[in-house]
Design an enzyme around this catalytic site. Structure first.
Site: not given
Ligand SMILES: Cc1ncc(C[n+]2csc(CCOP(=O)(O)OP(=O)(O)O)c2C)c(N)n1
Ligand SMILES: CC(=O)[C@@H](O)[C@H](O)COP(=O)(O)O
Ligand SMILES: [Mg+2]
Length: 648
Positions: A307, A391, A419
């Site tokens: 990343k 979540e 969610r």
């Protein structure tokens, strides 16, 4: 310059690998420059350069579907599919979306920026493809290691495996969500212990043993020979089956010794990797082999990337590798991201609350930095829980913690709580559990577009029995609400929802308490404005503007959206007309609840309710969007004049 020559994926196939490496360098420079001008996602896109190029060289988009989970890492995909010149308007009003957009291109599929969905789309598209007879196109799903921590991904893997669907899954493993992912998949696959769970990128790629194994397992020649041997053995009378069993046992022993069967294979999905995600040649080889092997069913190509690769401010950012960045100086990189505004107020408030009550714990779904929980983690490492992008698990886990006597504060962006709607209602509220939901990015967020605005939380959560919904109008009110929630939650769950960005600062005497509304100013009974959260500031300015034309306005800070303060309703009902304003959906919103309650005692009083429309609101500057929706001072003044003199 190679980038200027790339107007469609086919143009990539004319380049040799040295030219591709040069192109990758140009793309990194382009992305850093573009994002430094407009803000946007940086680290994830810098890590997906070679991966995107290899995918578009091997697969034939848009015939083959290349789909991106979450979609924040699709800038390179957009660059090579004809949108290079649109990056000057990245995430701007009417400009290029920061996520795939079906309106923009046939190469784009998933617009939803909520993570962990791509494998379900792949499953569905494969089912649709397979209903036809001659449709041989490839379905390619790119999913990050962070998105792989979301439960939906496992639901889809299970179905893909059992359905033997011909899907190619590219697991883009850079070891991070924002923070390091719960477990580094490469390490897990090789059974490395915890201290190796986050090896450096170099360590992760140079594990030659698994590398070599990948070559063997991926090479179709090996697979074909293995199959011919099995067919031959099976055809032998008598000894055949035993011999075949012996070969199977030998292979299993080799596999067991070299690499425990991966999670994926246990679910019927062939696994191979890891592959160096910055070596285009190796990636292309892996994808070509995966195409052959996918004839038997779904296959995961585990790709290791870095990343922020190629831009040292991103590579060196330990918190989030510049996952996203504001406008910044490309020479120095953006300043370190620190919580500001309401996020900062939450960060401070939840620490103070935890200092007073050791039952308080904090939960995040892979977003400790953006939600402001990093300071809490430093103060209370054992009372901080990052569950990954999960979540639903975060909320049901909070229910368990509350049942066990803890007081969980769950910090989730408003849009991402969607969610976990089922868990909020039936795991927390049904049991009247002391859980406090702290919803940042409530209201119009802006640059991340339709699937990021937090406009449903009030309309939905105010309908949950026993749920208290609070909306602060300043940083000081947020502090107060956190304090109050710690005790209000004795009677069940509480939601505190607050917007992205700067927070109004007020004096202590401009703060309410508990579930009471606060009358900010009293008028002469002509007009009453009831404002929710950040809209109070606009309401006060509108009252001042109306005063200039002799309209003496009462203004209330609603504070508690559910339950509504009866004193506020009774007072509002004594006025000639009422305006309500909220930065949430109007239909079924708080304004309509107010109109309903006022109507019960004063049916003749007209109520104008302002809120967001029941529409998907595209990306743009939040202030511009709110002005367009009439959710600003002018909009409130306009509504007030109309409700007072409807014939004007
Ligand atoms: C359901 C959901 N929760 C949280 C987020 C916020 N979010 C956006 S990107 C991201 C991290 C994604 O990590 P990964 O899938 O590994 O992609 P990477 O950025 O590392 O390429 C998160 C948590 C989201 N988009 N969707
Ligand atoms: C895709 C992603 O990372 C989102 O969660 C979003 O970019 C967050 O944006 P802000 O934190 O700037 O609101
Ligand atoms: Mg990742």
């Amino acid at each position: 310059m190679y980038l200027e020559r790339i107007n469609e994926p086919a143009d990539l196939r004319a380049l040799d690998h040295d030219e591709l490496d040069a192109l990758a360098g140009e793309i990194r420079d382009f992305i850093v420059a573009a994002v430094s001008e407009t803000g946007g996602h940086l680290g994830s896109n810098l890590g997906a350069v070679e991966l995107s190029l290899a995918l578009h060289r091997v697969f034939d988009s848009p015939t083959d579907a290349i789909m991106w989970d979450t979609g924040h890492q699709a800038y390179v995909h957009k660059l090579v599919t004809g949108r290079r010149t649109q990056f000057e308007q990245l995430r701007q009003e009417g400009g290029l979306s920061g996520y795939p957009s079906r309106e923009e291109s046939r190469h784009d599929h998933i617009e939803n920026s909520h993570a962990s969905t791509v494998l379900s789309y792949a499953y569905g598209m494969a089912v649709a493809r397979d209903t036809g007879t001659d449709d041989h196109r490839h379905i390619v799903a790119v999913i990050g290691d962070g998105a792989m921590t979301g439960g939906m991904a496992y639901e889809a893997i299970n179905n893909l495996g059992h359905g033997k669907r011909r899907v190619i899954i590219v697991l883009n493993d850079n070891g991070r969500s924002y923070a390091p992912t719960v477990s580094n998949l490469a390490a897990n696959v090789q059974g490395a212990d915890e201290h190796e769970a986050h090896p450096s990128f170099t360590d992760r790629v140079t594990d030659k043993l698994s590398h070599a194994l990948t070559d063997i397992r991926l090479n179709p020649v090996y697979v074909r020979r293995q199959r011919r041997l099995e067919d031959f053995l099976a055809s032998l009378p008598a000894v055949g089956p035993q011999a075949e069993k012996a070969v199977e046992g030998f292979k299993a022993g080799v596999r067991e010794f070299l690499q425990p069967p991966s999670f994926f294979e246990a679910l019927g999905v062939r696994y191979t990797g890891p592959v160096d995600g910055h070596n285009i040649d190796e990636l292309e080889q892996a994808f070509h082999n995966a195409i052959e092997l996918s004839a038997e069913g779904p296959i995961v190509v585990h790709v290791l990337t870095q990343k922020g690769r190629g831009y040292s401010p991103a590579e060196d950012d330990d918190e989030k590798h510049l996952h996203d960045a504001p406008v910044f100086d490309p020479m120095t990189g953006p300043p370190k991201a620190v919580p500001t505004g309401y996020t900062q107020a939450f960060a401070e408030g939840v620490i103070k609350a935890a200092e007073r009550d050791d039952r308080i714990v904090a939960i995040t779904a892979a977003m400790p930095g953006p939600t402001g929980l990093l300071p809490f983690q430093e103060h209370f490492p054992k009372r901080f829980f990052d569950v990954g992008i999960a979540e639903q698990h975060a909320v049901a886990g909070a229910a368990g913690m509350a049942m066990g006597g803890l007081r969980p504060f769950v910090a989730i962006y408003s849009t991402f709580l969607s969610r976990a709607w089922d868990q909020v209602v039936y795991d927390v509220a049904l049991h009247r559990l002391p859980v406090v939901f702290c919803l940042d990015r409530a209201g119009i967020t802006g640059p991340d577009g339709a699937s990021h605005h937090g406009v449903y939380d009030m309309a939905l959560l105010s309908k949950v029995p026993g749920m208290r919904v609070l909306a602060p109008s300043s940083a000081q009110e947020l502090h107060q609400m956190i304090d109050d929630a710690a005790t209000l939650s004795d009677d069940g769950p509480v939601v505190i929802r607050y917007p992205r960005g700067s927070a109004r600062q007020v004096a202590d005497d401009q703060v309410g308490s508990g579930l009471s509304a606060r009358q900010v100013q009293a008028g002469d009974g002509t007009l009453c404005i009831l404002a929710v959260g950040r809209m109070l500031e606009f309401a006060e300015k509108a009252a001042a503007a109306l005063a200039e034309s002799g309209i003496d306005t009462t203004v209330w800070d609603v504070r508690s959206c559910a339950p509504l303060d009866p004193a506020m309703i009774t007072d509002a009902a004594t006025h000639r007309a009422i305006v309500t304003v909220e930065d949430g959906v109007r239909d079924g919103g708080i304004g309509m609840m107010i109109a309903d309650q006022v109507g019960a005692i004063a049916p003749a009083v007209p109520v104008a309710s302002l809120g967001t429309p029941t529409q998907f609101i595209p990306h743009g500057d939040p202030k511009t969007i709110m002005a367009r929706l009439g959710l600003d001072t002018d909009g409130i003044v306009l509504a007030a004049r109309a409700v007072l003199d409807p014939d004007v």
